[in-house]
Scaffold this motif. Structure first.
Motif, PDB file in Angstrom:
ATOM      1  N   LEU A 153      41.265  49.868  36.424  1.00 41.95           N
ATOM      2  CA  LEU A 153      42.387  48.927  36.532  1.00 41.95           C
ATOM      3  C   LEU A 153      42.033  47.758  37.453  1.00 41.95           C
ATOM      4  O   LEU A 153      42.399  46.614  37.189  1.00 41.95           O
ATOM      5  CB  LEU A 153      43.625  49.674  37.057  1.00 41.95           C
ATOM      6  N   CYS A 154      41.294  48.068  38.526  1.00 39.67           N
ATOM      7  CA  CYS A 154      40.915  46.987  39.449  1.00 39.67           C
ATOM      8  C   CYS A 154      39.903  46.051  38.789  1.00 39.67           C
ATOM      9  O   CYS A 154      39.953  44.831  38.971  1.00 39.67           O
ATOM     10  CB  CYS A 154      40.348  47.561  40.750  1.00 39.67           C
ATOM     11  N   GLU A 155      38.994  46.626  38.013  1.00 36.33           N
ATOM     12  CA  GLU A 155      38.021  45.798  37.297  1.00 36.33           C
ATOM     13  C   GLU A 155      38.746  44.845  36.340  1.00 36.33           C
ATOM     14  O   GLU A 155      38.435  43.650  36.269  1.00 36.33           O
ATOM     15  CB  GLU A 155      37.079  46.720  36.505  1.00 36.33           C
ATOM     16  N   LEU A 156      39.742  45.405  35.651  1.00 29.02           N
ATOM     17  CA  LEU A 156      40.550  44.595  34.736  1.00 29.02           C
ATOM     18  C   LEU A 156      41.277  43.502  35.516  1.00 29.02           C
ATOM     19  O   LEU A 156      41.276  42.326  35.126  1.00 29.02           O
ATOM     20  CB  LEU A 156      41.575  45.499  34.032  1.00 29.02           C
ATOM     21  N   ARG A 191      46.099  50.740  44.424  1.00 27.77           N
ATOM     22  CA  ARG A 191      44.823  50.100  44.766  1.00 27.77           C
ATOM     23  C   ARG A 191      44.834  48.626  44.305  1.00 27.77           C
ATOM     24  O   ARG A 191      44.473  47.731  45.067  1.00 27.77           O
ATOM     25  CB  ARG A 191      43.698  50.878  44.084  1.00 27.77           C
ATOM     26  N   ALA A 192      45.262  48.433  43.070  1.00 27.51           N
ATOM     27  CA  ALA A 192      45.278  47.064  42.524  1.00 27.51           C
ATOM     28  C   ALA A 192      46.230  46.181  43.337  1.00 27.51           C
ATOM     29  O   ALA A 192      45.944  45.006  43.584  1.00 27.51           O
ATOM     30  CB  ALA A 192      45.699  47.096  41.054  1.00 27.51           C
ATOM     31  N   LEU A 197      45.743  42.103  43.172  1.00 27.04           N
ATOM     32  CA  LEU A 197      45.341  41.750  41.804  1.00 27.04           C
ATOM     33  C   LEU A 197      46.562  41.537  40.907  1.00 27.04           C
ATOM     34  O   LEU A 197      47.594  42.177  41.097  1.00 27.04           O
ATOM     35  CB  LEU A 197      44.428  42.843  41.228  1.00 27.04           C
ATOM     36  N   PRO A 198      46.433  40.651  39.935  1.00 31.13           N
ATOM     37  CA  PRO A 198      47.602  40.275  39.124  1.00 31.13           C
ATOM     38  C   PRO A 198      47.894  41.276  37.999  1.00 31.13           C
ATOM     39  O   PRO A 198      47.814  40.940  36.815  1.00 31.13           O
ATOM     40  CB  PRO A 198      47.191  38.911  38.548  1.00 31.13           C
ATOM     41  N   VAL A 199      48.210  42.508  38.390  1.00 24.36           N
ATOM     42  CA  VAL A 199      48.521  43.539  37.407  1.00 24.36           C
ATOM     43  C   VAL A 199      49.927  44.081  37.706  1.00 24.36           C
ATOM     44  O   VAL A 199      50.189  44.526  38.813  1.00 24.36           O
ATOM     45  CB  VAL A 199      47.520  44.722  37.473  1.00 24.36           C
TER      46      VAL A 199
END
Ligand SMILES: Nc1ncnc2c1ncn2[C@@H]1O[C@H](COP(=O)(O)OP(=O)(O)OP(=O)(O)O)[C@@H](O)[C@H]1O
Ligand SMILES: [Mg+2]
Length: 393
Positions: A153-156, A191-192, A197-199
């Motif tokens: 998810l963080c990679e995304l 984590r994201a 991060l924009p999730v």
């Protein structure tokens, strides 16, 4: 004059049913999406409510709002047999390919695909990759579900951030996720979020969901705004009946509206079902009367009984049906589990496994410790009608 078709009846061309009474929830989501886009903190949302109250409809509206703000939106529907890591892997792949189709950021997206390839070796049944995608080992292939989902998810999120877009995931029927999957999802989102991060995620599930989160719950409350979706108030219910009809130039007599509101107790699915049947049976052309509704009630009930209600018990075991029957005989609920057990002449422990399997399958939920209730509104009435037809259900 030809009868005008109801805008909410099945078939092509009709506008969707009115979305009534959810303006505040939509507004909250809108604000959260915009905050996140500006790099500010914003909680994801978890909708909970009984069957047919409008959770999926609202998730779809959230999706539209997110798209108007430039988010890339993907929807996941969970079921009892879902292989969540692989479904998520397919979703991430779709997003990355959509990014790469829209942006010239080949290298960044290739790397994310490489992380996904390594993830998909560790968590099989996901997408396959051509040889020119090189596995990136490390972020998402440890074999620990929470670590790997978080890595993915963080990679995304990083890939999205690099190209200046946001990702919005809607996850429906989330109560079917196993506990380790649910907590892995929480950890990943946490984590994201920590990384800015924009999730953003919006989930929907039955009222059992907060309890299902169990140990992960206090964590979940930090990650998600839990929003209960319920029946509509009498005024909102009337609006849900009147507005789509008015768009087609048709009026309902006040007595007809009141009757449907009463019958349905404001449950959106029932409002739609009764309104549609009354529409189909009304003489028209521009008015629906109380007698039109009277004439249609038996048909609507028969339709609900053979569809909406029946499908819930279609795959239950004999033991589960006996338990459900006892609940229905006792009234509308919620029920004390001790009361159901003693009705069956058993101890709570003896019927505990049946109750648990009904909870797990989402037919029942536990509003409080020691209680049990139906997740389907007015299910007790259906079961009692059904019992009159056949002694054994
Ligand atoms: N806010 C609303 N106003 C008017 N009608 C609505 C509203 N929300 C839902 N409906 C009607 O109720 C129906 C059921 O909604 P929906 O499928 O979203 O329920 P759900 O909560 O997702 O149910 P389930 O738990 O079974 O998935 C919709 O098809 C729509 O016709
Ligand atoms: Mg739904």
């Amino acid at each position: 004059m030809d009868r005008i078709r109801a805008p909410y009846s099945p078939g092509a061309g009709e506008p969707p049913p009115a979305l009534v009474g959810r303006a505040q929830k939509l507004d909250d989501m809108d604000v959260a999406l915009q905050r996140r886009q500006l790099g500010r903190s914003a909680k994801s949302v978890m909708l909970t409510g009984l069957r047919g109250v409008g959770k999926t409809v609202l998730l779809n509206e959230f999706g539209k709002t997110a798209r108007t703000h430039g988010y890339y939106h993907e929807h996941i529907e969970v079921d009892e047999s879902v292989d969540f890591p692989s479904v998520l892997a397919f979703t991430v792949r779709r997003l990355l390919l959509r990014f790469s189709a829209a942006q010239r950021m080949g290298e960044r997206i290739q790397r994310a695909l490489g992380v996904l390839k390594a993830f998909s070796v560790q968590w099989p049944n996901g997408p396959t990759f051509s040889a020119d995608v090189h596995s990136v080992l490390g972020p998402a292939d440890s074999g620990d579900l929470a670590t790997d989902l978080a890595g993915l998810l963080c990679e995304l999120g990083e890939a999205a951030q690099a190209i200046g877009v946001g990702v919005f995931l809607t996850i429906d029927q989330i109560q079917y996720l196993a506990r380790p999957e649910l907590s892995a999802l929480m950890v990943s989102l946490h984590r994201a979020t920590q990384l800015g991060l924009p999730v953003v995620v919006a989930g929907a599930g039955l009222p059992s969901l907060p309890a299902l989160l169990g140990d992960a719950k206090s964590y979940a409350e930090r990650m998600f705004d839990f929003a209960e979706i319920g029946s509509l108030s009498p005024t909102e219910s009337a609006e849900a009946i009147l507005r789509p009809a008015a768009q087609e130039g048709v009026l309902w007599q006040p007595a007809a509206v009141d009757f449907v509101v009463d019958l349905t107790r404001g449950y959106p699915y029932f409002l739609q079902a009764f309104s549609k049947q009354a529409w189909d049976m009304a003489n028209g052309p521009t008015e629906i009367s109380r007698s039109d509704v009277d004439a249609s009630v038996a048909f609507t009930l028969a339709e609900l009984d053979s569809g909406f209600f029946r499908v819930r018990i279609s795959r239950t075991t004999d033991a589960e049906r006996t338990y459900l029957r006892a609940m229905a005989v006792l009234g509308p609920g919620p029920y004390q589990t001790s009361e159901v057990a003693s009705f069956l002449g058993k101890t709570v422990q003896q019927v505990g496994f049946v109750r648990n399997s009904l909870l797990k399958r989402g037919i029942c939920y536990a509003p409080r410790w020691g209680q049990v209730a139906f997740t389907v509104p007015m299910f007790d009435g259906f079961l009692r009608r059904w019992l009159n037809v056949a002694d054994e259900i």
